[in-house]
Structures are given as structure tokens and as C-alpha cells.
Design an enzyme around this catalytic site. Structure first.
Site, PDB file in Angstrom:
ATOM      1  NE  ARG A   2     -24.274  20.012 -18.032  1.00  0.00           N
ATOM      2  CZ  ARG A   2     -23.827  19.331 -17.002  1.00  0.00           C
ATOM      3  NH1 ARG A   2     -22.700  18.661 -17.106  1.00  0.00           N
ATOM      4  NH2 ARG A   2     -24.494  19.304 -15.873  1.00  0.00           N
ATOM      5  CD  GLU A   3     -15.989  23.083 -23.330  1.00  0.00           C
ATOM      6  OE1 GLU A   3     -15.612  22.200 -24.149  1.00  0.00           O
ATOM      7  OE2 GLU A   3     -16.310  24.236 -23.662  1.00  0.00           O
ATOM      8  CG  ASN A 186     -21.190  10.030 -21.955  1.00  0.00           C
ATOM      9  OD1 ASN A 186     -21.680  10.909 -22.667  1.00  0.00           O
ATOM     10  ND2 ASN A 186     -20.674   8.911 -22.451  1.00  0.00           N
ATOM     11  NE  ARG A 187     -20.205  17.174 -16.776  1.00  0.00           N
ATOM     12  CZ  ARG A 187     -19.696  17.684 -17.906  1.00  0.00           C
ATOM     13  NH1 ARG A 187     -18.971  16.900 -18.700  1.00  0.00           N
ATOM     14  NH2 ARG A 187     -19.897  18.932 -18.243  1.00  0.00           N
ATOM     15  CG  LEU A 188     -20.230   7.909 -16.822  1.00  0.00           C
ATOM     16  CD1 LEU A 188     -20.502   6.699 -17.717  1.00  0.00           C
ATOM     17  CD2 LEU A 188     -20.969   7.770 -15.496  1.00  0.00           C
TER      18      LEU A 188
END
Length: 209
Positions: A2-3, A186-188
């Protein structure tokens, strides 16, 4: 595996008036600032009459306010799908920039004059290749394609004009929606989508990440 994506985002106030203008901005950045390999490479997704999907990578050759253009063999699977179901999705996966552009719309064939004009700009070998390959069809061996190409190369040597194949041409995808996806922490992620209105204008909506 994951990046953490970039912190800077994409705001409504930063968008261009039309999705094509906004695409041109991002495309220029991908090509000249990020120096991405083949930033015009896009995943073209189609579905046949029964709704069975298929995807492949194709090179974008032109874009303007009328749409996004690519070329192919009209006997290929993608072209057969589009003859039955003209709805198509294009995805530009600019991973090093944590960006994606997703275009959904209707595909229509380009005119023969436009197709011929583009065909003349192709390298000689690519022109011959358009004749040598019956794209997407099952063949017995690699030698079958190589033999066909060699015969064409003998018939049309370098410098001699190659006729435009009648079974080869372009598709122009007129966008109905265009989503600009910017990766965030944060994947937002920021997801702003242009939606075509009946009067020809564009409405922008923000999608939840």
C-alpha cells in the site's frame, strides 16, 4: 503493498469549464511534468449484446470537445462489441501521479476521410500491420502473421503508399460523464465528475471516496 497518496487534493474551484479542458491540463502534466510512459494509454472497456464485458489497453490518438478518438480493426472484439452496444468506458490509469480519469460515453465510427488522414501519419510498418492482422481472430501460429506481413512488405516497400484497409478505422467516444480521481491520504480520495446536461452544459458533482 500500500502507498500513502499525495496530500494535495482536487477542489471544485480548480476545475476547468469543461471536462476536455480539464483532461488537457492533466494530460499535459502527465506527459511533460511527470514524464509518464505513454500517458495516452487507456483501458477501453466494452460489453457485448449479452452484457459480457471485456477490456484492453489502447492508445488515445486525438481528443477535443467532440470526444476521445482511438483506432482499431473493425473486426476486433471491441469493435464487434461496439456495433452491438455503443456504450464504452475509458480509463486512464496514471498511477505514478495518483490520478485516474474515467470517461463514459457513446462510441461512433469516425468518417473515412478522417480515418485516411490519420492512417497516412502512421509508420509504414504499422500501416502494413493493419492489413496483416485479422485482429482478435484465432490463428494457427505466429508464422501466419509474419508471412502475411512479409508478403505485404514486398508488395508495398518503404516509400510506396499503402491503401487504407476498409476494415480499419476510428471510434470517437462522446463523453456523457468524465470523472477526475485524485488520490488522497487515508484513502479519502477526491472524485469530481462532470455530467453532461441536455442543453450541452456540464454539471460537476463530488463523489464519496
Amino acid at each position: 503493498m500500500r502507498e500513502q497518496y499525495r496530500a494535495e487534493g482536487l477542489a471544485e474551484a480548480d476545475l476547468a469549464a469543461t471536462p476536455v479542458e480539464q483532461f488537457a491540463r492533466w494530460f499535459k502534466q502527465a506527459a511533460t511534468e511527470a514524464h509518464l510512459f505513454e500517458p495516452n494509454a487507456m483501458v477501453v472497456s466494452t460489453a457485448d449484446a449479452e452484457g459480457r464485458p471485456s477490456s484492453r489497453t489502447v492508445l488515445l490518438k486525438q481528443f477535443d470537445e467532440q470526444g476521445f478518438v482511438f483506432y482499431t480493426n473493425y473486426g476486433s472484439r471491441k469493435a464487434r462489441d461496439l456495433a452491438q452496444n455503443p456504450y464504452v468506458c475509458l480509463l486512464f490509469p496514471w498511477h505514478p501521479m495518483a490520478r485516474q480519469v474515467i470517461v463514459s460515453g457513446l462510441a461512433r465510427r469516425t468518417g473515412r476521410d478522417e480515418t485516411a488522414a490519420y492512417f497516412r501519419t502512421r509508420p509504414h510498418g504499422s500501416q502494413l500491420g493493419a492489413w496483416a492482422s485479422a485482429q482478435s481472430s484465432a490463428i494457427e501460429s505466429r508464422e501466419q502473421v509474419d508471412t502475411a506481413y512479409a508478403e505485404l512488405a514486398a508488395r508495398y516497400p518503404e516509400g510506396e503508399q499503402v491503401p487504407v484497409p476498409p476494415h480499419w478505422g476510428g471510434f470517437r467516444v462522446a463523453p456523457e460523464t468524465v470523472e477526475f480521481w485524485q488520490g488522497r491520504e487515508n484513502r479519502l480520495h477526491d472524485r469530481l465528475r462532470y455530467v453532461a446536461e441536455p442543453d450541452g452544459s456540464w454539471r460537476v458533482e463530488r463523489l464519496s471516496p
